[in-house]
Enzyme design. Structure first.
Site, PDB file in Angstrom:
ATOM      1  N   CYS A 119       0.822  -1.202   0.000  1.00  0.00           N
ATOM      2  CA  CYS A 119       0.000   0.000   0.000  1.00  0.00           C
ATOM      3  C   CYS A 119       0.867   1.269   0.000  1.00  0.00           C
ATOM      4  CB  CYS A 119      -0.944  -0.065   1.193  1.00  0.00           C
ATOM      5  SG  CYS A 119      -2.408   0.957   1.083  1.00  0.00           S
ATOM      6  N   HIS A 120       0.748   2.101   1.029  1.00  0.00           N
ATOM      7  CA  HIS A 120       1.535   3.327   1.120  1.00  0.00           C
ATOM      8  C   HIS A 120       2.972   3.079   1.579  1.00  0.00           C
ATOM      9  CE1 HIS A 120      -2.505   5.037   0.934  1.00  0.00           C
ATOM     10  NE2 HIS A 120      -1.959   6.205   0.668  1.00  0.00           N
ATOM     11  N   GLY A 121       3.309   1.842   1.891  1.00  0.00           N
ATOM     12  CA  GLY A 121       4.690   1.523   2.260  1.00  0.00           C
ATOM     13  C   GLY A 121       5.671   1.885   1.164  1.00  0.00           C
ATOM     14  N   LEU A 122       5.181   1.942  -0.083  1.00  0.00           N
ATOM     15  CA  LEU A 122       6.052   2.332  -1.202  1.00  0.00           C
ATOM     16  C   LEU A 122       6.577   3.748  -1.044  1.00  0.00           C
ATOM     17  CD1 LEU A 122       6.745   0.609  -3.834  1.00  0.00           C
ATOM     18  CD2 LEU A 122       4.895  -0.308  -2.431  1.00  0.00           C
ATOM     19  N   GLN A 123       5.885   4.588  -0.256  1.00  0.00           N
ATOM     20  CA  GLN A 123       6.367   5.955  -0.043  1.00  0.00           C
ATOM     21  C   GLN A 123       7.736   5.957   0.625  1.00  0.00           C
ATOM     22  OE1 GLN A 123       2.869   7.471   2.132  1.00  0.00           O
ATOM     23  NE2 GLN A 123       2.560   8.891   0.444  1.00  0.00           N
TER      24      GLN A 123
END
Length: 199
Positions: A119-123
């Site tokens: 999910c937003h872990g790619l940020q």
């Protein structure tokens, strides 16, 4: 099977399922998972947020559980770990501001160690410059960040995962069965299925 040492980077308002499920599932098959948060120690907690998909233009957010950290961030030596997991939620948007977090991520990327981000872990990965030339997925709102960081964003159903070498990514928690299965393959974990005995 020899269990691997896995580091998990979290923070307040990490997504509830995305921290709880992998933390427990990876330990269930024999790996050791150490969950850390910048500026916090083992025994302290982070608050989680439940992100759900209820037909709105984006996810809804509700209070989750308190998740207890089992390691201290300041004591972490990334060279002692075989793999990294970065859950999503709201935590990635601010833990990526920590230079030490980015150094840790770069260690795993530079040494081609397995990395899973959901999910937003790619940020966190984009901020660390860890996905250049890599095929990956994320929550769709993070797609532009992936591309600006030199990654190849793959739009995929919410329950699917994308694998590129030692990098395993997923768009959100409905992909747990897919990304965990792929991550276990990357880790070299083999689960043998036997016949169920009749009672």
């Amino acid at each position: 099977m020899t269990g691997k040492q896995i580091l998990m980077l979290v923070g307040d308002f990490v997504e509830d399922y995305e921290v709880m499920v992998p933390f427990q599932a990876l330990q269930m098959v024999g790996h050791t998972v150490q969950a850390v948060c910048p500026h916090k120690k083992a025994g302290e907690t982070v608050r989680t947020a439940v992100h759900d998909f209820e037909g709105d233009q984006t996810y809804s957010e509700k209070p989750g559980h308190n998740f207890t950290l089992n390691a201290s961030f300041e004591a972490i030596d990334p060279s002692a770990f075989h793999a990294l997991v970065v859950p999503g939620g709201r935590a990635p948007e601010y833990i990526r501001l920590e230079d030490r977090v980015l150094e840790i991520v770069r260690h795993f990327a530079t040494h081609d160690k397995p990395i899973a981000a959901i999910c937003h872990g790619l940020q966190v990965l984009t901020a660390a410059g860890a996905i250049e030339g890599k095929r990956c997925t994320a929550y769709p709102a993070c797609g532009p960040e992936v591309e600006r960081a030199g990654g190849i964003y793959v739009s995929t159903p919410v329950d699917r995962a994308v694998v590129d070498g030692n990098l395993v990514t997923a768009p959100a928690w409905p992909a747990h069965p897919a990304w965990l299965a792929e991550f276990l393959k990357v880790l070299g974990t083999r689960i043998e299925h036997g016949k169920m005995a009749r009672v």
